[in-house]
Design an enzyme around this catalytic site. Structure first.
Site, short mmCIF file in Angstrom:
data_model
loop_
_atom_site.label_atom_id
_atom_site.label_comp_id
_atom_site.label_asym_id
_atom_site.label_seq_id
_atom_site.Cartn_x
_atom_site.Cartn_y
_atom_site.Cartn_z
N HIS A 56 0.87 -1.17 0.00
CA HIS A 56 0.00 0.00 0.00
C HIS A 56 0.92 1.23 0.00
CE1 HIS A 56 -2.84 2.91 1.83
NE2 HIS A 56 -3.81 2.06 1.59
N ASP A 78 2.94 -4.46 8.09
CA ASP A 78 1.70 -3.69 7.96
C ASP A 78 0.54 -4.68 8.05
OD1 ASP A 78 -0.59 -2.49 6.99
OD2 ASP A 78 0.38 -1.56 5.25
N GLN A 83 -4.58 -5.13 6.76
CA GLN A 83 -5.53 -6.06 6.10
C GLN A 83 -5.60 -7.41 6.79
OE1 GLN A 83 -7.73 -5.55 3.75
NE2 GLN A 83 -7.10 -3.43 3.51
N LYS A 96 -10.62 -0.98 10.14
CA LYS A 96 -10.75 -2.14 9.23
C LYS A 96 -11.19 -3.38 9.99
CE LYS A 96 -8.03 -0.18 5.67
NZ LYS A 96 -6.83 -0.12 4.87
N CYS A 104 -4.59 2.41 -3.76
CA CYS A 104 -3.36 2.90 -3.11
C CYS A 104 -2.21 1.92 -3.31
CB CYS A 104 -3.57 3.13 -1.61
SG CYS A 104 -4.76 4.41 -1.25
#
Ligand SMILES: *Cc1c(COP(=O)(O)O)cnc(C)c1O
Length: 404
Positions: A121, A198, A201, A224, A362
């Site tokens: 991202h 990261d 997700q 999220k 993104c």
């Protein structure tokens, strides 16, 4: 087994209509919906506890502080961090990554190398590019293959004594690929490099155990995973967080201030300048409670069912191409139909009450890899149903007919 009827009742927004049709919300990778249990916590906070935290002598301030610090402990337990002060409350994944990237400015020198993956991202690319500009460090990229998987043999070749940092997402937001982060972390540690994962997700689908992964930094956003926007977390190993300088200066992050010299507060407050999103932090804790009560195992296996069901039906549509076919994949489907522009498909789907995302998500480097401007992305959460997928698939067929 999930009790879908009960779960869907928890989400008031799922009852609304969009353009005269029942909402089908398939944009969960951009933000998830909020259950009543979390909405109630937000209302209750502003109705009963609203006060600034940590410095107050009065009751409200102490109650708000307790709730906020309890949320930090919920986050610590959820991610299995060793200490609660290893959890830094931030405004989200982007803030968390910038905090770490900024801190490394003082630790890197010219010629040092940092490694990013081709699947990132923009949030996990741009702060590191800025870091490289400031320090003269060199950015290297782990390439991907046609299936949307990282090529690990190329990663091996990139690692060296010069490598200081590796940053990679756990799950790609654009393709859904689940990256083999345990292996990536082990290999980085073999050359003495730190790793930031990261988890924006991954956290909606699985429970990362930061100690078992032995990861140095892990970051996520509450919105999220059924929480509010503008709040998230940074997990960092204590030793790393002590090594990094503060990110922002201000109230809350100091031990003592004089015009000659300021000393900084201990962890976690050193990284928490200013009044935080107090209500958001508390609601983040409530969102974790909500998802844990349902159970992440059940969530993941149900979402896999939705993914398989939707993938099979979409693949049966002539001219439809799905990007990303890793065997380790989360419930995200990125696709195009022939040369129809993704935006046009998204617009027609919206007319039928269906929310998907269109564009580069993104993640422009991934789109460049496939030589496309963007995709249509449908992303499923545990509150979605096969019936909704049926509605979606027939809408996609209709859109195709109208546009080709
Ligand atoms: C959403 C997302 C981000 C950015 O999260 P914010 O909450 O907007 O800061 C970063 N990385 C990935 C993989 C994402 O999906």
């Amino acid at each position: 087994m999930l009790n879908l009827d009960k779960i869907r009742e928890d989400f008031p927004i799922l009852n609304r209509n969009v353009n005269g049709k029942p909402l089908v919300y398939f944009d969960n990778a951009a933000t998830s919906q909020t259950p009543q249990q979390v909405i109630d916590v937000i209302v209750e906070y502003y109705s009963k506890y609203n006060a600034n935290i940590h410095r107050g002598v009065h009751t409200l301030s102490q109650e708000a502080t307790d709730l906020y610090e309890q949320a930090r402990i919920k986050i610590q337990k959820h991610f299995n961090a060793k200490h609660s002060h290893e959890i830094i409350m931030t405004s989200g994944t982007t803030h968390s990554i910038n905090l770490v990237a900024n801190g490394f400015s003082s630790l890197l020198k010219k010629g040092d190398e940092v490694i990013v993956s081709a699947l990132e991202h923009h949030s996990n690319i741009v702060p590191w590019q800025m870091l490289c500009e400031r320090t003269g460090a060199i950015l290297k990229v782990i390439p991907m293959n046609e299936q949307g998987e990282l090529i690990l043999s190329d990663y091996d070749a990139l690692l060296s004594e010069q490598t200081q940092l590796v940053f990679v997402n756990h799950i790609s937001n654009a393709l859904g690929t689940i990256n083999p982060i345990k292996t990536i972390i082990e290999k980085a540690h073999q050359v003495g490099a730190a790793v930031l994962v990261d988890g924006a997700q991954s956290c909606p689908h699985i429970v990362p155990d930061v100690q078992a992964l032995d990861v140095d930094f892990y970051v996520a956003s509450a919105h999220k995973m059924c929480g509010p926007t503008g709040v998230g977390m940074l997990y960092g190993k204590e030793a790393w967080l002590n090594k990094l300088p503060p990110y922002q200066g201000g109230g809350e992050m100091i031990a003592e201030v004089t015009f000659e010299k300021t000393t900084y507060a201990d962890l976690p407050h050193k990284f928490e300048a200013g009044t935080p999103n107090i209500c958001g932090g508390i609601a983040f804790g409530a969102a974790l409670d909500y998802m844990n009560a349902i159970g992440f195992q059940a969530i993941a296996s149900y979402e896999q069912e939705l993914l398989d069901y939707a993938t099979a039906q979409l693949n049966a549509i002539d001219g439809l191409k799905i990007y990303g076919s890793s065997s380790h994949k989360a419930s995200v489907i990125s696709f195009n139909i022939e040369s129809i522009h993704p935006y046009d498909i998204g617009t027609i789907l919206d007319k039928m009450g269906i929310a998907v995302r269109t564009g580069h998500h993104c993640a422009q480097p991934i789109m460049d890899f496939y030589k496309i401007p963007g995709t249509v992305r449908a992303s499923f959460a545990f509150y979605n149903t096969k019936d909704e997928i049926d509605v979606f698939v027939s809408a996609v067929k209709k859109a195709k007919m109208m546009l080709s």
